[in-house]
Design a protein around this motif. Structure first.
Motif, PDB file in Angstrom:
ATOM      1  N   THR A 167       0.852  -1.195   0.000  1.00 27.25           N
ATOM      2  CA  THR A 167       0.000   0.000   0.000  1.00 27.25           C
ATOM      3  C   THR A 167       0.895   1.254   0.000  1.00 27.25           C
ATOM      4  O   THR A 167       2.109   1.154  -0.156  1.00 27.25           O
ATOM      5  N   LYS A 168       0.271   2.383   0.245  1.00 25.64           N
ATOM      6  CA  LYS A 168       1.035   3.631   0.291  1.00 25.64           C
ATOM      7  C   LYS A 168       1.554   3.924   1.696  1.00 25.64           C
ATOM      8  O   LYS A 168       2.326   4.848   1.900  1.00 25.64           O
ATOM      9  N   VAL A 169       1.083   3.178   2.682  1.00 25.45           N
ATOM     10  CA  VAL A 169       1.546   3.371   4.062  1.00 25.45           C
ATOM     11  C   VAL A 169       2.114   2.063   4.602  1.00 25.45           C
ATOM     12  O   VAL A 169       1.854   0.993   4.059  1.00 25.45           O
ATOM     13  N   ASP A 170       2.874   2.185   5.686  1.00 24.46           N
ATOM     14  CA  ASP A 170       3.639   1.026   6.155  1.00 24.46           C
ATOM     15  C   ASP A 170       2.871   0.153   7.138  1.00 24.46           C
ATOM     16  O   ASP A 170       3.465  -0.418   8.047  1.00 24.46           O
ATOM     17  N   GLY A 171       1.578   0.069   6.974  1.00 25.74           N
ATOM     18  CA  GLY A 171       0.810  -0.819   7.841  1.00 25.74           C
ATOM     19  C   GLY A 171      -0.604  -0.323   8.033  1.00 25.74           C
ATOM     20  O   GLY A 171      -1.086   0.543   7.300  1.00 25.74           O
ATOM     21  N   VAL A 172      -1.246  -0.892   9.048  1.00 26.26           N
ATOM     22  CA  VAL A 172      -2.634  -0.546   9.364  1.00 26.26           C
ATOM     23  C   VAL A 172      -2.618   0.396  10.561  1.00 26.26           C
ATOM     24  O   VAL A 172      -1.970   0.110  11.572  1.00 26.26           O
ATOM     25  N   TYR A 173      -3.306   1.514  10.434  1.00 24.31           N
ATOM     26  CA  TYR A 173      -3.356   2.517  11.504  1.00 24.31           C
ATOM     27  C   TYR A 173      -4.761   2.599  12.088  1.00 24.31           C
ATOM     28  O   TYR A 173      -5.739   2.213  11.436  1.00 24.31           O
ATOM     29  N   ASP A 174      -4.832   3.135  13.316  1.00 23.67           N
ATOM     30  CA  ASP A 174      -6.162   3.271  13.934  1.00 23.67           C
ATOM     31  C   ASP A 174      -6.969   4.391  13.288  1.00 23.67           C
ATOM     32  O   ASP A 174      -8.187   4.429  13.388  1.00 23.67           O
ATOM     33  N   LYS A 175      -6.282   5.341  12.625  1.00 27.85           N
ATOM     34  CA  LYS A 175      -6.953   6.348  11.802  1.00 27.85           C
ATOM     35  C   LYS A 175      -6.000   6.741  10.679  1.00 27.85           C
ATOM     36  O   LYS A 175      -4.827   6.342  10.702  1.00 27.85           O
ATOM     37  N   ASP A 176      -6.494   7.515   9.750  1.00 28.03           N
ATOM     38  CA  ASP A 176      -5.706   7.819   8.548  1.00 28.03           C
ATOM     39  C   ASP A 176      -4.415   8.577   8.898  1.00 28.03           C
ATOM     40  O   ASP A 176      -4.468   9.736   9.325  1.00 28.03           O
ATOM     41  N   PRO A 177      -3.252   7.947   8.724  1.00 24.34           N
ATOM     42  CA  PRO A 177      -1.992   8.605   9.126  1.00 24.34           C
ATOM     43  C   PRO A 177      -1.661   9.826   8.272  1.00 24.34           C
ATOM     44  O   PRO A 177      -0.848  10.654   8.666  1.00 24.34           O
ATOM     45  N   PHE A 180      -4.057  12.382  10.282  1.00 24.37           N
ATOM     46  CA  PHE A 180      -3.889  12.523  11.734  1.00 24.37           C
ATOM     47  C   PHE A 180      -2.470  12.157  12.141  1.00 24.37           C
ATOM     48  O   PHE A 180      -2.090  10.989  12.085  1.00 24.37           O
ATOM     49  N   PRO A 181      -1.668  13.159  12.575  1.00 25.77           N
ATOM     50  CA  PRO A 181      -0.282  12.861  12.950  1.00 25.77           C
ATOM     51  C   PRO A 181      -0.168  11.921  14.151  1.00 25.77           C
ATOM     52  O   PRO A 181       0.843  11.252  14.324  1.00 25.77           O
ATOM     53  N   ASP A 182      -1.236  11.857  14.984  1.00 22.33           N
ATOM     54  CA  ASP A 182      -1.167  10.975  16.155  1.00 22.33           C
ATOM     55  C   ASP A 182      -1.718   9.570  15.862  1.00 22.33           C
ATOM     56  O   ASP A 182      -1.912   8.777  16.785  1.00 22.33           O
ATOM     57  N   ALA A 183      -1.934   9.260  14.593  1.00 24.23           N
ATOM     58  CA  ALA A 183      -2.434   7.915  14.254  1.00 24.23           C
ATOM     59  C   ALA A 183      -1.412   6.867  14.684  1.00 24.23           C
ATOM     60  O   ALA A 183      -0.211   7.083  14.570  1.00 24.23           O
ATOM     61  N   LYS A 184      -1.930   5.756  15.216  1.00 20.13           N
ATOM     62  CA  LYS A 184      -1.026   4.691  15.695  1.00 20.13           C
ATOM     63  C   LYS A 184      -1.090   3.484  14.767  1.00 20.13           C
ATOM     64  O   LYS A 184      -2.162   3.041  14.379  1.00 20.13           O
ATOM     65  N   ARG A 185       0.107   2.948  14.470  1.00 18.42           N
ATOM     66  CA  ARG A 185       0.182   1.764  13.615  1.00 18.42           C
ATOM     67  C   ARG A 185       0.091   0.503  14.473  1.00 18.42           C
ATOM     68  O   ARG A 185       0.717   0.414  15.525  1.00 18.42           O
TER      69      ARG A 185
END
Ligand code: UDP
Length: 243
Positions: A167-177, A180-185
């Protein structure tokens, strides 16, 4: 079940699922040849490790059934158009992989013998044993499904040890990284959590099919150069979806 992570570097056969949009680069539509070539290079570096590789590529860079049906087309027809779009992407990827010197087969769920092999499970297994990259095209061959489900289905049929979802991000986050800068992977997340929290890893049918067959899904960034090889070698960041 806890994280029974298959030891990195020990994968024998994997499924790489990428969306059609991964092929379009910054263009907004279609295939961007340098981007396709870059992904082919990533695949080659994993092939060089001796890993047997299956691929499923979406069609969203060309046509999505839901778009067509939203514009008044009947859903099944629009979905068939989407499936044909995946064949174009598969052929583009095949050409790029062959330019890297890798033997490949495009295997279509919808017969079109002049451009791709029909899907015959045992034949596909044999190709993999001969270290040919198998690109499974035309989804499941059925409307109302997605290529995530096709990837899960073929991964099960081919006895892949995991699905690698680039994907375009390095995993699954609790919200859109990206928002949201505080999104957690998540390092690890269960299939049920993905479904309950609508984490958007893959559609619900694909997740359920993976869960019922205990097939781990590894979500990683395909934008990271060397990322695919790194993940298989146990490096980098990713999320593992499991039971
Ligand atoms: N599709 C389908 N059956 C399948 C797989 C795909 O009908 O088994 C159609 C569906 O219309 C879908 C399109 O093909 O929208 C492209 O696939 P997808 O949306 O999964 O592509 P991606 O989002 O991964 O690029």
């Amino acid at each position: 079940m806890t994280d029974d992570t298959k030891k990195p570097g020990k994968y024998g056969r994997v499924m790489l699922k990428i969306s059609g949009e991964a092929l379009m680069g910054d263009q907004g539509y279609g295939l961007h040849p340098p981007t396709v070539a870059r992904i082919a290079h990533e695949v080659r570096s994993v092939h060089d490790m001796g890993v047997e590789i299956c691929m499923v590529i979406g069609g969203g860079n060309i046509f999505r059934g839901l778009q067509g049906s939203a514009q008044g087309m009947d859903r099944a027809t629009a979905d068939y158009m989407g499936m044909l779009a995946t064949v174009m992407n598969a052929l583009g990827m095949q050409a790029a992989l062959e330019a890297e010197g890798i033997h490949t087969r495009v295997i279509s769920a919808i017969r079109m013998d002049e451009v791709a092999e029909p899907y015959i499970r045992r034949r596909a297994v044999r190709h993999l044993e001969k270290k040919r990259v198998c690109i499974f095209a035309a989804g499941t061959g059925n409307p109302y499904f997605t290529t995530d489900t096709a990837a899960t289905l073929r991964a099960n049929e081919m006895n892949c040890e995991a699905i690698f979802k680039g994907t375009k991000v390095d995993g699954v986050y609790d919200k859109d990284p990206k928002k949201f800068p505080d999104a957690k992977r998540y390092e690890n997340v269960t299939y049920d959590e993905v479904l309950q929290k609508h984490l958007g890893v893959m559609d619900a049918s694909a997740i359920a099919l993976a869960r019922d067959n205990d097939l781990p899904i590894i979500v990683f960034s395909l934008d990271e150069p060397g990322g695919f090889r790194g993940i298989l070698a146990g490096e980098g960041t990713y999320t593992r979806v499991h039971g």
